[in-house]
Design a protein around this motif. Structure first.
Motif, PDB file in Angstrom:
ATOM      1  N   THR A 108      -6.840  24.088  16.870  1.00  0.00           N
ATOM      2  CA  THR A 108      -6.403  23.284  18.015  1.00  0.00           C
ATOM      3  C   THR A 108      -4.923  23.438  18.340  1.00  0.00           C
ATOM      4  OG1 THR A 108      -5.880  21.353  16.654  1.00  0.00           O
ATOM      5  CG2 THR A 108      -8.154  21.544  17.483  1.00  0.00           C
ATOM      6  N   LYS A 109      -4.159  24.009  17.410  1.00  0.00           N
ATOM      7  CA  LYS A 109      -2.705  24.163  17.565  1.00  0.00           C
ATOM      8  C   LYS A 109      -2.002  22.807  17.647  1.00  0.00           C
ATOM      9  CE  LYS A 109      -2.995  28.664  17.964  1.00  0.00           C
ATOM     10  NZ  LYS A 109      -3.220  29.351  16.758  1.00  0.00           N
ATOM     11  N   ARG A 110      -2.661  21.759  17.135  1.00  0.00           N
ATOM     12  CA  ARG A 110      -2.079  20.421  17.128  1.00  0.00           C
ATOM     13  C   ARG A 110      -1.760  20.013  15.692  1.00  0.00           C
ATOM     14  NH1 ARG A 110      -4.416  16.793  21.763  1.00  0.00           N
ATOM     15  NH2 ARG A 110      -5.010  18.402  23.219  1.00  0.00           N
ATOM     16  N   TRP A 111      -0.784  19.123  15.570  1.00  0.00           N
ATOM     17  CA  TRP A 111      -0.429  18.607  14.259  1.00  0.00           C
ATOM     18  C   TRP A 111      -1.502  17.641  13.790  1.00  0.00           C
ATOM     19  CZ3 TRP A 111       3.088  20.719  11.309  1.00  0.00           C
ATOM     20  CH2 TRP A 111       4.124  21.449  11.891  1.00  0.00           C
ATOM     21  N   GLU A 112      -1.925  17.804  12.527  1.00  0.00           N
ATOM     22  CA  GLU A 112      -2.916  16.926  11.923  1.00  0.00           C
ATOM     23  C   GLU A 112      -2.319  16.312  10.667  1.00  0.00           C
ATOM     24  OE1 GLU A 112      -6.275  19.461  11.218  1.00  0.00           O
ATOM     25  OE2 GLU A 112      -6.875  19.433  13.329  1.00  0.00           O
ATOM     26  N   CYS A 113      -2.645  15.042  10.457  1.00  0.00           N
ATOM     27  CA  CYS A 113      -2.117  14.320   9.308  1.00  0.00           C
ATOM     28  C   CYS A 113      -3.210  14.067   8.284  1.00  0.00           C
ATOM     29  CB  CYS A 113      -1.529  12.982   9.764  1.00  0.00           C
ATOM     30  SG  CYS A 113      -0.783  12.036   8.426  1.00  0.00           S
ATOM     31  N   ARG A 114      -2.958  14.492   7.068  1.00  0.00           N
ATOM     32  CA  ARG A 114      -3.836  14.158   5.935  1.00  0.00           C
ATOM     33  C   ARG A 114      -3.200  12.956   5.241  1.00  0.00           C
ATOM     34  NH1 ARG A 114      -3.924  17.408   0.381  1.00  0.00           N
ATOM     35  NH2 ARG A 114      -5.244  15.986  -0.796  1.00  0.00           N
ATOM     36  N   VAL A 115      -3.917  11.842   5.232  1.00  0.00           N
ATOM     37  CA  VAL A 115      -3.411  10.622   4.610  1.00  0.00           C
ATOM     38  C   VAL A 115      -4.059  10.468   3.233  1.00  0.00           C
ATOM     39  CG1 VAL A 115      -3.246   8.111   4.772  1.00  0.00           C
ATOM     40  CG2 VAL A 115      -3.070   9.507   6.852  1.00  0.00           C
ATOM     41  N   VAL A 116      -3.223  10.403   2.209  1.00  0.00           N
ATOM     42  CA  VAL A 116      -3.703  10.186   0.839  1.00  0.00           C
ATOM     43  C   VAL A 116      -3.204   8.812   0.408  1.00  0.00           C
ATOM     44  CG1 VAL A 116      -3.664  10.982  -1.544  1.00  0.00           C
ATOM     45  CG2 VAL A 116      -3.598  12.647   0.331  1.00  0.00           C
ATOM     46  N   VAL A 117      -4.144   7.919   0.100  1.00  0.00           N
ATOM     47  CA  VAL A 117      -3.798   6.583  -0.367  1.00  0.00           C
ATOM     48  C   VAL A 117      -3.637   6.629  -1.883  1.00  0.00           C
ATOM     49  CG1 VAL A 117      -4.542   4.182  -0.501  1.00  0.00           C
ATOM     50  CG2 VAL A 117      -5.052   5.523   1.547  1.00  0.00           C
ATOM     51  N   VAL A 118      -2.498   6.160  -2.350  1.00  0.00           N
ATOM     52  CA  VAL A 118      -2.217   6.128  -3.780  1.00  0.00           C
ATOM     53  C   VAL A 118      -2.564   4.733  -4.294  1.00  0.00           C
ATOM     54  CG1 VAL A 118      -0.431   6.405  -5.541  1.00  0.00           C
ATOM     55  CG2 VAL A 118      -0.348   7.786  -3.461  1.00  0.00           C
ATOM     56  N   THR A 119      -3.369   4.669  -5.354  1.00  0.00           N
ATOM     57  CA  THR A 119      -3.761   3.396  -5.958  1.00  0.00           C
ATOM     58  C   THR A 119      -3.437   3.438  -7.450  1.00  0.00           C
ATOM     59  OG1 THR A 119      -5.989   4.145  -6.519  1.00  0.00           O
ATOM     60  CG2 THR A 119      -5.684   3.186  -4.322  1.00  0.00           C
ATOM     61  N   PRO A 120      -3.417   2.278  -8.101  1.00  0.00           N
ATOM     62  CA  PRO A 120      -3.203   2.301  -9.558  1.00  0.00           C
ATOM     63  C   PRO A 120      -4.256   3.148 -10.272  1.00  0.00           C
ATOM     64  CG  PRO A 120      -2.942   0.078  -8.732  1.00  0.00           C
ATOM     65  CD  PRO A 120      -3.460   0.908  -7.591  1.00  0.00           C
ATOM     66  N   GLU A 121      -5.489   3.145  -9.740  1.00  0.00           N
ATOM     67  CA  GLU A 121      -6.554   3.933 -10.352  1.00  0.00           C
ATOM     68  C   GLU A 121      -6.278   5.431 -10.211  1.00  0.00           C
ATOM     69  OE1 GLU A 121      -7.195   1.419  -8.076  1.00  0.00           O
ATOM     70  OE2 GLU A 121      -7.669  -0.032  -9.637  1.00  0.00           O
ATOM     71  N   THR A 122      -5.838   5.868  -9.032  1.00  0.00           N
ATOM     72  CA  THR A 122      -5.576   7.294  -8.855  1.00  0.00           C
ATOM     73  C   THR A 122      -4.371   7.744  -9.682  1.00  0.00           C
ATOM     74  OG1 THR A 122      -4.265   6.937  -6.846  1.00  0.00           O
ATOM     75  CG2 THR A 122      -6.601   7.426  -6.549  1.00  0.00           C
ATOM     76  N   ILE A 123      -3.386   6.844  -9.849  1.00  0.00           N
ATOM     77  CA  ILE A 123      -2.253   7.193 -10.708  1.00  0.00           C
ATOM     78  C   ILE A 123      -2.729   7.332 -12.148  1.00  0.00           C
ATOM     79  CG2 ILE A 123      -0.122   6.307 -11.731  1.00  0.00           C
ATOM     80  CD1 ILE A 123       0.674   5.355  -8.991  1.00  0.00           C
ATOM     81  N   GLY A 124      -3.623   6.435 -12.578  1.00  0.00           N
ATOM     82  CA  GLY A 124      -4.185   6.523 -13.919  1.00  0.00           C
ATOM     83  C   GLY A 124      -4.944   7.819 -14.124  1.00  0.00           C
TER      84      GLY A 124
ATOM     85  N   ARG B 290       0.868  -1.190   0.000  1.00  0.00           N
ATOM     86  CA  ARG B 290       0.000   0.000   0.000  1.00  0.00           C
ATOM     87  C   ARG B 290       0.902   1.237   0.000  1.00  0.00           C
ATOM     88  NH1 ARG B 290      -5.350   1.195   2.883  1.00  0.00           N
ATOM     89  NH2 ARG B 290      -5.182   3.379   3.469  1.00  0.00           N
ATOM     90  N   VAL B 291       0.550   2.247  -0.771  1.00  0.00           N
ATOM     91  CA  VAL B 291       1.347   3.478  -0.855  1.00  0.00           C
ATOM     92  C   VAL B 291       0.502   4.634  -0.319  1.00  0.00           C
ATOM     93  CG1 VAL B 291       2.550   5.070  -2.403  1.00  0.00           C
ATOM     94  CG2 VAL B 291       2.649   2.609  -2.835  1.00  0.00           C
ATOM     95  N   GLU B 292       1.081   5.387   0.618  1.00  0.00           N
ATOM     96  CA  GLU B 292       0.394   6.526   1.220  1.00  0.00           C
ATOM     97  C   GLU B 292       1.305   7.743   1.229  1.00  0.00           C
ATOM     98  OE1 GLU B 292      -2.188   4.064   4.594  1.00  0.00           O
ATOM     99  OE2 GLU B 292      -0.717   5.542   5.249  1.00  0.00           O
ATOM    100  N   VAL B 293       0.676   8.915   1.218  1.00  0.00           N
ATOM    101  CA  VAL B 293       1.375  10.177   1.451  1.00  0.00           C
ATOM    102  C   VAL B 293       0.794  10.761   2.728  1.00  0.00           C
ATOM    103  CG1 VAL B 293       1.846  12.510   0.606  1.00  0.00           C
ATOM    104  CG2 VAL B 293       1.761  10.600  -1.009  1.00  0.00           C
ATOM    105  N   HIS B 294       1.659  11.098   3.681  1.00  0.00           N
ATOM    106  CA  HIS B 294       1.243  11.750   4.923  1.00  0.00           C
ATOM    107  C   HIS B 294       1.615  13.221   4.837  1.00  0.00           C
ATOM    108  CE1 HIS B 294       1.189   8.014   7.777  1.00  0.00           C
ATOM    109  NE2 HIS B 294       0.454   7.824   6.687  1.00  0.00           N
ATOM    110  N   GLY B 295       0.614  14.093   4.834  1.00  0.00           N
ATOM    111  CA  GLY B 295       0.838  15.533   4.808  1.00  0.00           C
ATOM    112  C   GLY B 295       0.526  16.127   6.169  1.00  0.00           C
ATOM    113  N   TRP B 296       1.514  16.730   6.807  1.00  0.00           N
ATOM    114  CA  TRP B 296       1.359  17.249   8.173  1.00  0.00           C
ATOM    115  C   TRP B 296       1.182  18.757   8.171  1.00  0.00           C
ATOM    116  CZ3 TRP B 296       0.617  14.296  12.361  1.00  0.00           C
ATOM    117  CH2 TRP B 296       0.898  12.938  12.246  1.00  0.00           C
TER     118      TRP B 296
END
Length: 117
Positions: free
Chosen positions: A96-112, A84-90
């Motif tokens: 809230t002044k807290r760090w939040e993570c946006r997780v984007v899952v990369v799939t063959p379909e999204t690459i297409g 599984r391939v993911e991108v974590h954007g912090w």
């Protein structure tokens, strides 16, 4: 301040996963090298039965990292092997002044879909 990689390490450990840093610094060229050209972390997720390759970055650079992955010659083969391939954007939340993570899952379909852009 901790790096996005350190924050993703902590996030994975908190979720019961086993992360490992797979990027390294080449002292001769003064450059960082990612595993397969895109992965900063390799994570064992026993509960989900998966191996996860993670690219970590700041919140504002997620699209650049997705572009980097899209143009990587190994990513399709890595995903074909079941990784599984993911991108974590912090990003730090203004509320809230807290760090939040946006997780984007990369799939063959999204690459297409990205290839069509």
């Amino acid at each position: 301040m901790s790096s996005p990689t350190q924050r993703s390490l902590a996030k994975c450990r908190k979720e019961g996963q086993v992360p490992w840093i797979v990027e390294h610094f080449n002292f001769f060229s003064k450059l960082r090298h990612d595993l397969w050209g895109f992965a900063d972390l390799l994570v064992i997720d026993e509960a989900g039965g998966q191996l996860i390759a993670i690219q970590t970055t700041s919140g504002g650079n997620v699209s650049k990292r997705l572009h980097k992955i899209r143009n990587n010659k190994y990513v399709r083969g890595v995903m074909a092997c079941g990784v599984r391939v993911e991108v974590h954007g912090w990003r730090k939340s203004a509320k809230t002044k807290r760090w939040e993570c946006r997780v984007v899952v990369v799939t063959p379909e999204t690459i297409g879909e990205m290839d069509k852009e």
